[in-house]
Write an enzyme that holds these catalytic residues in place. Structure first.
Site, mmCIF file in Angstrom:
data_model
loop_
_atom_site.group_PDB
_atom_site.id
_atom_site.type_symbol
_atom_site.label_atom_id
_atom_site.label_comp_id
_atom_site.label_asym_id
_atom_site.label_seq_id
_atom_site.Cartn_x
_atom_site.Cartn_y
_atom_site.Cartn_z
ATOM 1 N N ASP A 117 0.851 -1.186 0.000
ATOM 2 C CA ASP A 117 0.000 0.000 0.000
ATOM 3 C C ASP A 117 0.889 1.239 0.000
ATOM 4 O O ASP A 117 1.810 1.350 0.817
ATOM 5 C CB ASP A 117 -0.905 -0.012 1.233
ATOM 6 C CG ASP A 117 -2.085 0.936 1.071
ATOM 7 O OD1 ASP A 117 -2.498 1.189 -0.079
ATOM 8 O OD2 ASP A 117 -2.599 1.416 2.092
ATOM 9 N N HIS A 124 -4.111 13.902 0.958
ATOM 10 C CA HIS A 124 -4.376 12.996 2.083
ATOM 11 C C HIS A 124 -3.257 13.070 3.119
ATOM 12 O O HIS A 124 -3.516 13.208 4.326
ATOM 13 C CB HIS A 124 -4.537 11.557 1.577
ATOM 14 C CG HIS A 124 -4.606 10.537 2.669
ATOM 15 N ND1 HIS A 124 -5.668 10.461 3.559
ATOM 16 C CD2 HIS A 124 -3.744 9.552 3.046
ATOM 17 C CE1 HIS A 124 -5.461 9.464 4.420
ATOM 18 N NE2 HIS A 124 -4.300 8.905 4.135
ATOM 19 N N ARG A 133 -0.085 15.812 13.459
ATOM 20 C CA ARG A 133 1.234 16.345 13.759
ATOM 21 C C ARG A 133 1.155 17.864 13.749
ATOM 22 O O ARG A 133 0.306 18.444 14.441
ATOM 23 C CB ARG A 133 2.264 15.794 12.758
ATOM 24 C CG ARG A 133 2.601 14.320 13.018
ATOM 25 C CD ARG A 133 3.674 13.793 12.071
ATOM 26 N NE ARG A 133 3.221 13.761 10.687
ATOM 27 C CZ ARG A 133 2.635 12.711 10.101
ATOM 28 N NH1 ARG A 133 2.450 11.600 10.774
ATOM 29 N NH2 ARG A 133 2.239 12.760 8.850
ATOM 30 N N GLU A 192 -9.318 4.057 -2.431
ATOM 31 C CA GLU A 192 -8.059 3.827 -3.130
ATOM 32 C C GLU A 192 -8.335 3.171 -4.474
ATOM 33 O O GLU A 192 -9.419 2.677 -4.731
ATOM 34 C CB GLU A 192 -7.126 2.908 -2.313
ATOM 35 C CG GLU A 192 -6.773 3.452 -0.940
ATOM 36 C CD GLU A 192 -5.556 2.789 -0.307
ATOM 37 O OE1 GLU A 192 -4.791 2.119 -1.030
ATOM 38 O OE2 GLU A 192 -5.382 2.953 0.904
ATOM 39 N N ASP A 224 -9.547 0.244 1.408
ATOM 40 C CA ASP A 224 -8.572 -0.182 2.414
ATOM 41 C C ASP A 224 -9.104 0.190 3.808
ATOM 42 O O ASP A 224 -8.715 1.203 4.383
ATOM 43 C CB ASP A 224 -7.234 0.514 2.126
ATOM 44 C CG ASP A 224 -6.138 0.040 3.050
ATOM 45 O OD1 ASP A 224 -6.215 -1.111 3.519
ATOM 46 O OD2 ASP A 224 -5.203 0.819 3.298
ATOM 47 N N GLN A 231 -4.992 1.846 15.001
ATOM 48 C CA GLN A 231 -3.788 2.316 14.314
ATOM 49 C C GLN A 231 -2.979 3.294 15.164
ATOM 50 O O GLN A 231 -1.750 3.202 15.253
ATOM 51 C CB GLN A 231 -4.195 2.986 12.992
ATOM 52 C CG GLN A 231 -3.022 3.405 12.111
ATOM 53 C CD GLN A 231 -3.461 3.871 10.714
ATOM 54 O OE1 GLN A 231 -4.605 3.660 10.320
ATOM 55 N NE2 GLN A 231 -2.558 4.481 9.986
#
Lengths: 406, 406
Positions: A117, A124, A133, A192, A224, A231
């Site tokens: 992937d 994105h 972040r 995707e 996906d 995660q």
């Protein structure tokens, strides 16, 4: 035309995508989609019109057909286009060669050896960077130099239509220092596309960008699925694992690169300049309209995203050149996901994470309910097609319902 | 004993590991290693002594044999042990059933569908954390809660003996803001063991820790080559990719879990307490002595590391329970790497990165040259065996030479 093709069909005479289907009276075999029908390639082979070992058309996977190479698979597609358009062709007066799609069952088109992937949409990656972040430095330093990618699980890639269970796993509640176990509360889709390689390389061999497309047989739609809360807790330092490998869905028809030729466009300018092995010539992006809908249980579908494959920062040729520059070998039937395909507009974002911006901007469904992430009973549907004048080439859809955790 | 077994052979009567071999006169087929010989299982099958479809022994992979299930594979191993020890057994007076290992070519024992690599040695994870992050907080917050793992590339897992090319790729020089391209300057081995699953699950199914070992057929030695400089630049945020997928090596003989039974030991205490799905009963670690040697071109081998599989913080049952807790499906022939196996002592570290502590403590070879990482022409050899009194069960070796970048 030998068979009626509805206007606006994804499966026009310009497409001729390959898949594996079965009927109540015959086992899985190769076919091509044409309008609402499937042309049964195993049955066509019995007319003795192909100049290769047609045993490959009677298998329950396209791997061996694809492995014949483009010189053969391109000719098969051209022949079929020709036969469908010639009133006195070998297909004429043989309705038994055509099966209604509604009366066939589709199967996985290939056995996927390895699945990679990528993370190649700048919109994105920027959105994710802004959320998790630093909004001022959303992209990590390597992002514009490397088509960032990682390995995923091949075993859990399944066909459109098969429902999935909400995954369970470890998550860390806000402010807690101990994880808890339970169903994911942040189940998401990722819009995707995937490409499938059609040619092997040997270990130690690299594919230059200008040869990369020779190694790509075709493309599918790819959902996906991602569990964002799992995660977040697991992914440091080795990347996503259980947040991804519970399921990914592909669409059943592989649209060949040849069918997509008319829809080539230029990709975004890449600044800073990429390293020489990632430089490329010509138009390597493709203009493919994409949309995602959510249909809550018992309710109508609401389209929540309209995006386009042409937005990709890194193209497939660059992805494959990068993947093999260290000598990593590839095989026929390997799958390569693009990464979530987001555009610039807020309604073109390819995941709930971005569309509802971490839950701060819930989306409203047609039944009045709100969505921050995907709920049990929801069906997520992705569609894709290219259009230029009267020429339409589409992918059909990849669709799946989410069942409550087991 | 029907055949002479040298003292101290890894392949004692207590072992009976399975592999795929070929000879000049016959194609790849199944065999078991015994002393310096291979017992040809396809040839034994012709004596009509097995009560299953022996076509699986004539294939060039063990997948279908393993898929028969432990009730059959355990009986085959027991029968062979019995036949080898009975002077008048069906193997007696049939030297044609035995092939010298030195006269056979070994092949990949299984087709690996999916490959997962864990990171389960606390000493290794701590060393890496000390070097690259905060020495005072070397372990990341999730490490003691999750057997951290990630997906790797199955296509580039190859058999012991096959040389590899030094990988090329992007790296970022110290202090630079633009990457450069070239051969990796920090090529490293990782001393690992791998287990191979012997039973499928369905998507959505989870394996509890107390059933996990039923799904494990056996183990191999595993060298997970790593390009540290490529890894450093590429791995954020989705994990290692080209730094790992250029090659990994496995040893040719799969040692069954049954053969390792006598060597069970307790694992380290796990504090804080793990979540219930990761709790386990009994001894789930195995006492397996491991060593790594480096043989520079034209020079004698120098052993640089002595470690033990028993040091693992997370055991295989926990790894498999974690891997499937979200419903991820597994298949016969999948490979699961342990992660680098380091011990507490400085000479038990399982990688050059740790042994030479980021290049600050070079190792001296027998020819007087120094090593911070692996050089072109070096052969890296890993060995493993268990010993308890007179009972020895070993893995042979996994060995490979590094050639200059292509």
């Amino acid at each position: 035309m030998i068979i009626n093709i509805p206007d606006n069909s994804d499966f026009s005479i310009h497409n001729i995508p390959f898949g594996i289907f079965s009927t109540t009276d015959r086992a899985p075999r190769a076919g091509v989609a044409i309008g609402d029908h499937i042309l049964d390639l195993a049955a066509v082979a019995e007319l003795d019109v192909f100049e290769f070992n047609t045993a490959v058309l009677e298998k329950d996977t396209l791997n061996d057909f694809i492995a014949l190479g483009k010189s053969i698979t391109k000719k098969v597609r051209k022949d079929i286009q020709h036969w469908l358009q010639e009133e006195d062709s070998i297909l004429a007066g043989r309705p038994e060669l055509f099966v209604l799609q509604s009366e066939a069952q589709m199967h996985m088109p290939v056995i996927i050896g390895d699945y990679t992937d990528f993370y190649s949409s700048i919109e994105h990656a920027t959105n994710v960077g802004k959320m998790f972040r630093d909004p001022a430095n959303a992209l990590l330093p390597n992002w514009k130099h490397i088509p960032v990618g990682y390995h995923g699980r091949a075993s859990s890639i399944i066909l459109s239509g098969e429902p999935i269970y909400r995954p369970q796993g470890q998550t860390i509640p806000n402010g807690a220092d101990q994880p808890v176990f339970g169903p994911s509360q942040r189940l998401d889709f990722e819009l995707e596309m995937g490409f499938i390689t059609g040619k092997n390389t040997q270990l130690g061999e690299s594919i230059p960008t200008d040869e990369a497309e020779d190694y790509i047989f075709g493309m599918v739609l790819f959902n996906d699925w991602s569990a964002r809360d799992i995660q977040k807790w697991e992914y440091v330092p080795l990347g996503p694992f259980l947040a991804k490998n519970f399921a990914s869905h592909i669409s059943p028809w592989i649209v060949t690169l040849e069918a997509l030729e008319p829809f080539r466009v230029s990709g975004p300018e890449q600044q800073p300049k990429v390293l020489p092995y990632l430089e490329y010539n010509g138009e390597k992006n493709f203009d493919i309209n994409l949309e995602v809908g959510i249909a809550p249980e018992g309710s109508e579908e609401q389209v929540v995203c309209r995006s386009n494959f042409k937005y990709m920062y890194w193209n497939m040729a660059q992805q494959l050149a990068h993947h093999t520059v260290n000598g990593c070998n590839i095989n026929v039937g390997d799958l390569y996901g693009s990464g979530t395909i987001s555009g610039k507009d807020e309604d073109s974002y390819g995941s709930m994470l971005e569309l509802a911006w971490m839950g701060t901007k819930p989306l409203t469904m047609k039944d009045g309910t709100e969505r921050k992430f995907i709920q049990d009973g929801d069906t997520v549907i992705m569609r894709g097609h290219s259009q230029k004048g009267d020429v339409r080439v589409g992918f059909g859809e990849v669709s799946a319902k989410v069942l409550p955790a087991k």
